[in-house]
Each structure stands twice: as structure tokens, then as C-alpha cells.
Scaffold this active site. Sequence first.
Site, PDB file in Angstrom:
ATOM      1  N   GLU A 217       0.826  -1.204   0.000  1.00 28.91           N
ATOM      2  CA  GLU A 217       0.000   0.000   0.000  1.00 28.91           C
ATOM      3  C   GLU A 217       0.865   1.262   0.000  1.00 28.91           C
ATOM      4  O   GLU A 217       1.761   1.407   0.839  1.00 28.91           O
ATOM      5  CB  GLU A 217      -0.898   0.038   1.237  1.00 28.91           C
ATOM      6  CG  GLU A 217      -1.928  -1.069   1.299  1.00 28.91           C
ATOM      7  CD  GLU A 217      -2.833  -0.924   2.511  1.00 28.91           C
ATOM      8  OE1 GLU A 217      -4.010  -1.285   2.406  1.00 28.91           O
ATOM      9  OE2 GLU A 217      -2.367  -0.450   3.573  1.00 28.91           O
ATOM     10  N   CYS A 218       0.601   2.158  -0.933  1.00 30.27           N
ATOM     11  CA  CYS A 218       1.228   3.480  -0.993  1.00 30.27           C
ATOM     12  C   CYS A 218       2.754   3.360  -0.880  1.00 30.27           C
ATOM     13  O   CYS A 218       3.413   2.927  -1.811  1.00 30.27           O
ATOM     14  CB  CYS A 218       0.647   4.385   0.082  1.00 30.27           C
ATOM     15  SG  CYS A 218       0.915   6.154  -0.262  1.00 30.27           S
TER      16      CYS A 218
END
Length: 431
Positions: A318-319
Site C-alpha cells: 500500500e502506498c
Amino acid sequence: MPRCPALFVAAPASGQGKTTVTAALARLHARQGRTVRLFKCGPDFLDPQIHQFASGQPCHTLDLGMCGAADAAWRLAAAAETADLILIEGVMGLFDGQPSGADIARQFGVPVMAVINARAMAQTFGALAHGLATFQPDLPFSGVLANHVGGTGHIELLRASLPPGLRFYGAIPRDAEAALPERHLGLLQAGEITDLGQRLDRIADHLAATGAAELPPLVEFPATPAPVVPPLLSGRTIAIAHDAAYGFLYPANLDTLHALGARLEFFSPLAGDALPACDAVWLPGGYPELYATELATRRELWTALSTHVTAGRPVLAECGGMMSLFTQLRDQSGHVHTLGNLLPGEVVMQPRLSALGTQTVTLPEGDFRGHTFHYSKASTSLTPIAQATPFSTRRHGQAGEAIYRQQRLTASYLHLYFPSNPVATARLFLP
């Protein structure tokens, strides 16, 4: 029906000091032996770290959009069962966003105390307080706290400016030594502020002399059972990167994985930890761009992660976690780094915010809610398996985040909120 003293700490805008005040209030009451439970409105990873440090308790997110009213209701009810005080920090300005912090305070009947930066302000303080109190007549608005004030004369001007019926919670003097340091995504992470305890104690000492130090009124929170989560990950181990480079974790996400039956094994890429023996890996968001030089030397870790993916085992990136896996990461100074090199393409840090807001997405595993907040842009030849949809259409045409997949590696800028769909979360971490 559980009852507990509760206060909603709001402000007319960001930058007024509500995070510092909320954390210092928690610190003050915790020093007196009280159990304080804190909540933060809106998607946020940084303020909750400060609040957890201040209270010694996990700080959960309340957001009527991303998390939902039912999620907020059972978390507040559970906190009220055991806490001596509940503090809820708002997001941005009191009425900003749809839904806003004011919507949460109204829905749960929590009295609102607004923190106003009174520097270079006199009678306008009263006008601002009056506007906040009356803009929505059904809001349980209680009063205001003046921040960054001068001497006693300034305080009396502010107090006298308030209309009848509004409580003056007191004033905090200007104190540069107590300010919390910031960077591009917001406050520094709690673990990076070496004197955080001393800073919070300074503000707590200031608050001890104000009306804000008194326990707020009791609030009744309707008894709401926690959702039943099936143990779909029983017997499975999930390795989770967790350090200054990968620190963006919702406590509720960890709770969901525990409820699903997973065993969580934390490791630090920055410290040179090897990838633990595991069935699945989660690389959460954080600041890999700040530590790219160190992370680029962790070749054994990235090789082990590549072997893990090749074997068909799940990874959620994620990210910041996703940023680490592209062929190149170009940092703020223009230097190029190669970290994981599991995804084709390049990530480039930007001088301005690239995306912000809550979004929904439909993956093969199911529907999720989550949020995005980043200063980089990614370019890749990969074709997304899904495209998220922003909650708000007022984000100046901002598109939803792309979700990429290679074998069982799922990567996106989107931070998923696991409680929005625990069953789909389990599927993400299953082969």
C-alpha cells in the site's frame, strides 16, 4: 447503555493546534491515573501515533464515510465500557468535509470544544466562536479554548469577547519548545520525536490551569456489539513491515487480522531484518523515499520477497509499500534508487500533494473502502485490475487510484480499511 465523559476537540481550520491540545489533554488525565481512549476523525496515520503515545492506548479512526456509522458506534461503545475519558479529535475545520467532524459530534451527542489560534486576535475571537457555535443550531457546541495567547491582558480580551452561553475553557500561552515538528505529510511520526513526552508534558502543564482539565459531561453511547468476524486466516502467518519507513497502520486493521485468526509477525526492513517465515506479506505505507538509500541495500530482503511472490504467495503493498516495489524511486532531491524492483515503472516524488481523499474499490475479493494521500506519482506499463472511485466528486476531477496485480501481489496507493470488509481482507491474504 455505557456512559463515559467525552469531549470532541475541534477547530475552525487546520493548524490551530487541536492535535497538540488533544494529546496533551490525554497526557494530563493519564498522569492522574485515568484510562483515556482517543479517536481521530478522518483518515490519518500520524496524529493517532501521537495520541497513542500520550494515552498509552490505541487511537482508532472515526469517519462516517470511510469507516461508517456502525463501525464508529461499536468502537465508541466499547471504549465507554472501560475508559474514564473519551477524547475525539476532529479533522480540518469543524464543518469541513461531507461528512464532517460536526456530523460525528452531533450523531453521538459529544460536546464540542473548539481550539482557536488566538495569536494576533482580540474581539474577533468572540465572533469566530459565535459562528462555530451557531452555524448548525443542533450541534452540541460547548465552548472554546484559546491557543498561542500572549499575557493576561490578551486572555481577558478573548474571554470578554465571547457571547453569553459559551464556555471559555481557558488559554494556552505561546510555547515554541512544545510545538510538534512536521514534514510534508504532516506531523513527524511519534517514534521520530525523541522528546515527545517532554513536549506533551509542557502543554499538559499549561492545560492543568484551565477549565479544559476538568472532566467533561457524561455521554451515553448506545450499546452496540462488535461485528462477528469469521476466523478465515486461522493458522496463517502474515509478515508486516513496521518501522519509520513503513509506519502507516490503522490499529483497526491489525485488530481485524487478529479477529480473522492470523498470526502477525512484524519485521523492520530499515533494521535489516530478514523476511520472516510467513504465508503472506503486508507492506504498509510510510516514508520509503526518506530512507531509500538504506532500503536499497537490503538486497536479501527484496530477493526473499521476490521468491515469495514467484511462489504464488500473497503480498499487499500500500502506498509507500508499493513505491518500494517499482523499478525506480526518484526522491525529493532527484536521486534515483532501486529497492524491491518487483513492479515495472518509476515513482517520482512531487513538490505538491498528488492525491487526497476517501475512495471505494471493487476487487475480485470484494468491495473495500479506504483513502489516499501521497506526494508522489507512479508511471508503469501494468494494466490495473481495478480503479477506485472517490467518495467526493468535488476533488477537481481527481481520478480514483489504480490497483495493480502480479500473481498474488496487490499494489496501490490506496490504504484499505480492513473492517470495511473483513471477509474480502482474508481473501487478499489467501493464495
